[in-house]
Design a protein around this motif. Structure first.
Motif, PDB file in Angstrom:
ATOM      1  N   VAL A 154       0.829  -1.198   0.000  1.00  0.00           N
ATOM      2  CA  VAL A 154       0.000   0.000   0.000  1.00  0.00           C
ATOM      3  C   VAL A 154       0.867   1.253   0.000  1.00  0.00           C
ATOM      4  CG1 VAL A 154      -0.095   0.147   2.495  1.00  0.00           C
ATOM      5  CG2 VAL A 154      -1.942   1.101   1.118  1.00  0.00           C
ATOM      6  N   ASN A 155       2.070   1.113   0.458  1.00  0.00           N
ATOM      7  CA  ASN A 155       2.973   2.263   0.486  1.00  0.00           C
ATOM      8  C   ASN A 155       3.662   2.473  -0.847  1.00  0.00           C
ATOM      9  OD1 ASN A 155       2.213   1.961   3.078  1.00  0.00           O
ATOM     10  ND2 ASN A 155       4.198   2.539   3.903  1.00  0.00           N
ATOM     11  N   ALA A 156       3.391   1.596  -1.789  1.00  0.00           N
ATOM     12  CA  ALA A 156       4.063   1.684  -3.088  1.00  0.00           C
ATOM     13  C   ALA A 156       3.222   2.422  -4.105  1.00  0.00           C
ATOM     14  CB  ALA A 156       4.392   0.279  -3.569  1.00  0.00           C
ATOM     15  N   PHE A 157       2.207   3.124  -3.661  1.00  0.00           N
ATOM     16  CA  PHE A 157       1.324   3.839  -4.602  1.00  0.00           C
ATOM     17  C   PHE A 157       2.146   4.714  -5.540  1.00  0.00           C
ATOM     18  CE2 PHE A 157       0.972   5.458  -0.223  1.00  0.00           C
ATOM     19  CZ  PHE A 157       1.886   6.486  -0.330  1.00  0.00           C
ATOM     20  N   ARG A 158       3.257   5.218  -5.034  1.00  0.00           N
ATOM     21  CA  ARG A 158       4.105   6.066  -5.868  1.00  0.00           C
ATOM     22  C   ARG A 158       4.729   5.244  -6.988  1.00  0.00           C
ATOM     23  NH1 ARG A 158       6.843  11.172  -5.337  1.00  0.00           N
ATOM     24  NH2 ARG A 158       5.922  11.541  -3.351  1.00  0.00           N
ATOM     25  N   ALA A 159       5.163   4.062  -6.650  1.00  0.00           N
ATOM     26  CA  ALA A 159       5.766   3.190  -7.650  1.00  0.00           C
ATOM     27  C   ALA A 159       4.720   2.759  -8.671  1.00  0.00           C
ATOM     28  CB  ALA A 159       6.375   1.970  -6.957  1.00  0.00           C
ATOM     29  N   VAL A 160       3.470   2.664  -8.233  1.00  0.00           N
ATOM     30  CA  VAL A 160       2.388   2.266  -9.139  1.00  0.00           C
ATOM     31  C   VAL A 160       2.265   3.268 -10.274  1.00  0.00           C
ATOM     32  CG1 VAL A 160      -0.088   1.889  -9.341  1.00  0.00           C
ATOM     33  CG2 VAL A 160       1.121   1.097  -7.305  1.00  0.00           C
ATOM     34  N   GLY A 161       2.116   4.500  -9.918  1.00  0.00           N
ATOM     35  CA  GLY A 161       2.000   5.545 -10.941  1.00  0.00           C
ATOM     36  C   GLY A 161       3.259   5.608 -11.781  1.00  0.00           C
ATOM     37  N   ASN A 162       4.379   5.412 -11.114  1.00  0.00           N
ATOM     38  CA  ASN A 162       5.655   5.447 -11.814  1.00  0.00           C
ATOM     39  C   ASN A 162       5.707   4.344 -12.865  1.00  0.00           C
ATOM     40  OD1 ASN A 162       8.160   6.260 -12.439  1.00  0.00           O
ATOM     41  ND2 ASN A 162       8.974   6.093 -10.383  1.00  0.00           N
ATOM     42  N   ALA A 163       5.246   3.178 -12.495  1.00  0.00           N
ATOM     43  CA  ALA A 163       5.249   2.037 -13.414  1.00  0.00           C
ATOM     44  C   ALA A 163       4.381   2.340 -14.625  1.00  0.00           C
ATOM     45  CB  ALA A 163       4.738   0.796 -12.684  1.00  0.00           C
ATOM     46  N   CYS A 164       3.217   2.895 -14.373  1.00  0.00           N
ATOM     47  CA  CYS A 164       2.297   3.212 -15.476  1.00  0.00           C
ATOM     48  C   CYS A 164       2.890   4.270 -16.392  1.00  0.00           C
ATOM     49  CB  CYS A 164       0.984   3.722 -14.900  1.00  0.00           C
ATOM     50  SG  CYS A 164      -0.240   2.433 -14.894  1.00  0.00           S
ATOM     51  N   ASN A 165       3.539   5.233 -15.804  1.00  0.00           N
ATOM     52  CA  ASN A 165       4.128   6.300 -16.593  1.00  0.00           C
ATOM     53  C   ASN A 165       5.153   5.741 -17.578  1.00  0.00           C
ATOM     54  OD1 ASN A 165       4.996   8.679 -17.575  1.00  0.00           O
ATOM     55  ND2 ASN A 165       6.342   9.122 -15.866  1.00  0.00           N
ATOM     56  N   LYS A 166       5.940   4.790 -17.124  1.00  0.00           N
ATOM     57  CA  LYS A 166       6.969   4.191 -17.978  1.00  0.00           C
ATOM     58  C   LYS A 166       6.470   2.933 -18.641  1.00  0.00           C
ATOM     59  CE  LYS A 166      10.174   6.106 -14.799  1.00  0.00           C
ATOM     60  NZ  LYS A 166      10.368   5.845 -13.380  1.00  0.00           N
ATOM     61  N   ASN A 167       5.189   2.692 -18.533  1.00  0.00           N
ATOM     62  CA  ASN A 167       4.653   1.443 -19.082  1.00  0.00           C
ATOM     63  C   ASN A 167       4.915   1.320 -20.570  1.00  0.00           C
ATOM     64  OD1 ASN A 167       2.267   1.897 -20.945  1.00  0.00           O
ATOM     65  ND2 ASN A 167       1.879   3.313 -19.307  1.00  0.00           N
ATOM     66  N   PRO A 168       5.474   0.192 -20.999  1.00  0.00           N
ATOM     67  CA  PRO A 168       5.708  -0.093 -22.418  1.00  0.00           C
ATOM     68  C   PRO A 168       4.437  -0.633 -23.056  1.00  0.00           C
ATOM     69  CG  PRO A 168       6.618  -1.850 -21.070  1.00  0.00           C
ATOM     70  CD  PRO A 168       5.957  -0.863 -20.131  1.00  0.00           C
ATOM     71  N   SER A 189       1.485   1.020 -23.291  1.00  0.00           N
ATOM     72  CA  SER A 189       0.577   2.168 -23.344  1.00  0.00           C
ATOM     73  C   SER A 189      -0.866   1.814 -23.661  1.00  0.00           C
ATOM     74  CB  SER A 189       1.086   3.160 -24.377  1.00  0.00           C
ATOM     75  OG  SER A 189       2.460   3.301 -24.230  1.00  0.00           O
ATOM     76  N   PRO A 190      -1.150   1.241 -24.853  1.00  0.00           N
ATOM     77  CA  PRO A 190      -2.542   0.963 -25.204  1.00  0.00           C
ATOM     78  C   PRO A 190      -3.103  -0.228 -24.443  1.00  0.00           C
ATOM     79  CG  PRO A 190      -1.067   0.206 -26.946  1.00  0.00           C
ATOM     80  CD  PRO A 190      -0.219   0.705 -25.807  1.00  0.00           C
ATOM     81  N   LYS A 191      -2.245  -1.081 -23.974  1.00  0.00           N
ATOM     82  CA  LYS A 191      -2.724  -2.274 -23.251  1.00  0.00           C
ATOM     83  C   LYS A 191      -3.037  -1.951 -21.800  1.00  0.00           C
ATOM     84  CE  LYS A 191      -1.193  -6.102 -25.861  1.00  0.00           C
ATOM     85  NZ  LYS A 191      -0.785  -7.465 -25.604  1.00  0.00           N
ATOM     86  N   ALA A 192      -2.168  -1.208 -21.163  1.00  0.00           N
ATOM     87  CA  ALA A 192      -2.403  -0.844 -19.769  1.00  0.00           C
ATOM     88  C   ALA A 192      -3.401   0.304 -19.716  1.00  0.00           C
ATOM     89  CB  ALA A 192      -1.081  -0.441 -19.129  1.00  0.00           C
ATOM     90  N   LEU A 193      -4.556   0.034 -19.101  1.00  0.00           N
ATOM     91  CA  LEU A 193      -5.583   1.069 -19.032  1.00  0.00           C
ATOM     92  C   LEU A 193      -5.264   2.060 -17.910  1.00  0.00           C
ATOM     93  CD1 LEU A 193      -8.208  -1.687 -19.318  1.00  0.00           C
ATOM     94  CD2 LEU A 193      -7.747  -0.001 -21.084  1.00  0.00           C
ATOM     95  N   CYS A 194      -4.174   2.733 -18.038  1.00  0.00           N
ATOM     96  CA  CYS A 194      -3.720   3.662 -17.000  1.00  0.00           C
ATOM     97  C   CYS A 194      -4.723   4.785 -16.790  1.00  0.00           C
ATOM     98  CB  CYS A 194      -2.374   4.254 -17.381  1.00  0.00           C
ATOM     99  SG  CYS A 194      -1.401   3.179 -18.404  1.00  0.00           S
ATOM    100  N   HIS A 195      -5.485   5.109 -17.804  1.00  0.00           N
ATOM    101  CA  HIS A 195      -6.429   6.221 -17.674  1.00  0.00           C
ATOM    102  C   HIS A 195      -7.558   5.904 -16.702  1.00  0.00           C
ATOM    103  CE1 HIS A 195      -8.319   3.765 -20.816  1.00  0.00           C
ATOM    104  NE2 HIS A 195      -9.427   4.189 -20.286  1.00  0.00           N
ATOM    105  N   ARG A 196      -7.675   4.628 -16.318  1.00  0.00           N
ATOM    106  CA  ARG A 196      -8.715   4.273 -15.342  1.00  0.00           C
ATOM    107  C   ARG A 196      -8.178   4.377 -13.917  1.00  0.00           C
ATOM    108  NH1 ARG A 196     -11.153  -1.017 -18.278  1.00  0.00           N
ATOM    109  NH2 ARG A 196     -12.071   0.062 -20.026  1.00  0.00           N
ATOM    110  N   ALA A 230       0.181  10.340 -19.057  1.00  0.00           N
ATOM    111  CA  ALA A 230       1.289  10.470 -20.006  1.00  0.00           C
ATOM    112  C   ALA A 230       0.847  11.230 -21.252  1.00  0.00           C
ATOM    113  CB  ALA A 230       1.800   9.079 -20.367  1.00  0.00           C
ATOM    114  N   PHE A 231      -0.392  11.044 -21.680  1.00  0.00           N
ATOM    115  CA  PHE A 231      -0.904  11.708 -22.882  1.00  0.00           C
ATOM    116  C   PHE A 231      -1.567  13.044 -22.548  1.00  0.00           C
ATOM    117  CE2 PHE A 231      -0.258   7.451 -24.187  1.00  0.00           C
ATOM    118  CZ  PHE A 231       0.014   7.512 -25.548  1.00  0.00           C
ATOM    119  N   GLY A 232      -1.626  13.351 -21.272  1.00  0.00           N
ATOM    120  CA  GLY A 232      -2.272  14.597 -20.875  1.00  0.00           C
ATOM    121  C   GLY A 232      -3.516  14.327 -20.041  1.00  0.00           C
ATOM    122  N   GLU A 233      -3.673  15.079 -18.988  1.00  0.00           N
ATOM    123  CA  GLU A 233      -4.821  14.882 -18.104  1.00  0.00           C
ATOM    124  C   GLU A 233      -6.126  15.068 -18.865  1.00  0.00           C
ATOM    125  OE1 GLU A 233      -4.334  17.131 -14.475  1.00  0.00           O
ATOM    126  OE2 GLU A 233      -2.195  17.196 -14.882  1.00  0.00           O
TER     127      GLU A 233
END
Length: 100
Positions: free
Chosen positions: A32-46, A48-55, A67-70
């Motif tokens: 639960v303390n890794a929430f920062r790493a979570v966003g970090n992972a998504c930001n660098k996610n290879p 992009s279209p597969k990981a639904l980071c926008h959700r 990554a594409f803009g808020e």
DNA sequence: GTCGTGACTAGCC
DNA sequence: CGGCTAGCCACGA
């Protein structure tokens, strides 16, 4: 399995029209303390279209960033059926998906 | 192996 | 109520 792979996996589990918080995802993974790493992972996610980071949004229902803009993220969420206003989820808890 | 950064969160002033 | 600081984890150089 790498940490960021787990993140993407959980993100993919989020149903359409729903959103999850970084904290919930981190908690689902076990850090639960890794929430920062979570966003970090998504930001660098290879995946992009597969990981639904926008959700994925902040714990307060705010968009946080994208990554594409808020704005793009908001637009996508709105298309998914999630109401967003001023960069924040309207019925946040209503569309909030929990991995419980 | 060490330093710095990042799409965060909770607490304090 | 609003803004700022400190702490957390993982990854890249």
């Amino acid at each position: 399995m790498n940490f960021n792979e787990s993140v993407w996996k959980f993100i993919k589990k989020i149903p359409k029209g729903k959103v999850a918080t970084y904290k919930e995802i981190a908690r689902a993974i076990g850090n639960v303390n890794a929430f920062r790493a979570v966003g970090n992972a998504c930001n660098k996610n290879p995946h992009s279209p597969k990981a639904l980071c926008h959700r994925v949004v902040a714990a307060d229902g705010k968009i946080g960033g994208y990554a594409f803009g808020e704005k793009k993220k908001i637009l996508l969420l709105k298309k998914e059926g999630v109401a967003v206003s001023n960069g924040k989820i309207v019925d946040f808890e209503n569309v909030l998906y929990k991995f419980d």
